[in-house]
Enzyme design. Structure first.
Site, short mmCIF file in Angstrom:
data_model
loop_
_atom_site.label_atom_id
_atom_site.label_comp_id
_atom_site.label_asym_id
_atom_site.label_seq_id
_atom_site.Cartn_x
_atom_site.Cartn_y
_atom_site.Cartn_z
N CYS A 111 -7.15 7.54 27.60
CA CYS A 111 -8.24 8.29 26.98
C CYS A 111 -8.03 8.21 25.47
CB CYS A 111 -8.27 9.74 27.48
SG CYS A 111 -6.84 10.72 26.97
N HIS A 112 -8.60 9.11 24.71
CA HIS A 112 -8.44 9.05 23.26
C HIS A 112 -7.03 9.42 22.82
CE1 HIS A 112 -9.37 9.23 19.01
NE2 HIS A 112 -8.76 10.40 18.98
#
Length: 155
Positions: A111-112
């Site tokens: 994810c980020h």
């Protein structure tokens, strides 16, 4: 009299709020998270660093990068590694998407920043995907680590 009515309304408000909790969902989360005891977590580490991922790729390991960021996030900065796939977290547990996740390869969930990846990894592992790992630091950490020097040898 006003104080009495206000008190009754306040009590009813709290009772109504406490009944608003989705007990079935709470039970599901309890079953899921009860598996993550210290002993189980110690037996099955589920986080990898950007350095470890790059080394796996350099060694030619059959690893899949699973990007669970939103479509909007992935449209701005995406993974171009040949063995990467994008399934947004909100669609991850749709049966057709679960079928896409390889069970015979290491799957690195990205994810980020790593927070959503660890949650998704825990959930996938509790569902029986023992081959999934969360990328520590997310795509941001990977971007910080990847340089011409660290990727030397990757084709």
């Amino acid at each position: 009299m006003r104080k009495y009515v206000a008190s009754v309304l306040l009590v009813l408000g709290f009772v109504g709020f406490s009944q608003a909790v989705d007990q079935e969902l709470v039970k599901k989360y309890d079953r899921m998270f009860s598996q993550f005891t210290q002993e189980n977590l110690a037996k099955s580490p589920c986080r990898v660093t950007p350095k470890q991922v790059v080394e796996m790729i350099k060694k030619g390991e059959d690893v899949v990068l699973l990007d669970i960021r939103t479509d909007a996030e992935a449209s701005i900065v995406g993974l171009t590694y040949k063995n990467s796939m994008h399934i947004p977290m909100d669609k991850l547990f749709n049966p057709e998407n679960l079928k896409k996740i390889p069970r015979d390869k290491k799957v690195i969930v990205i994810c980020h920043s790593g927070a959503r990846a660890i949650a998704a990894t825990f959930a996938l592992r509790s569902a029986g995907f023992d081959n999934v790992y969360a990328l520590k630091g997310g795509i941001a950490g990977l971007a910080d680590y990847v340089t011409p020097k660290t990727t030397l040898g990757i084709k």
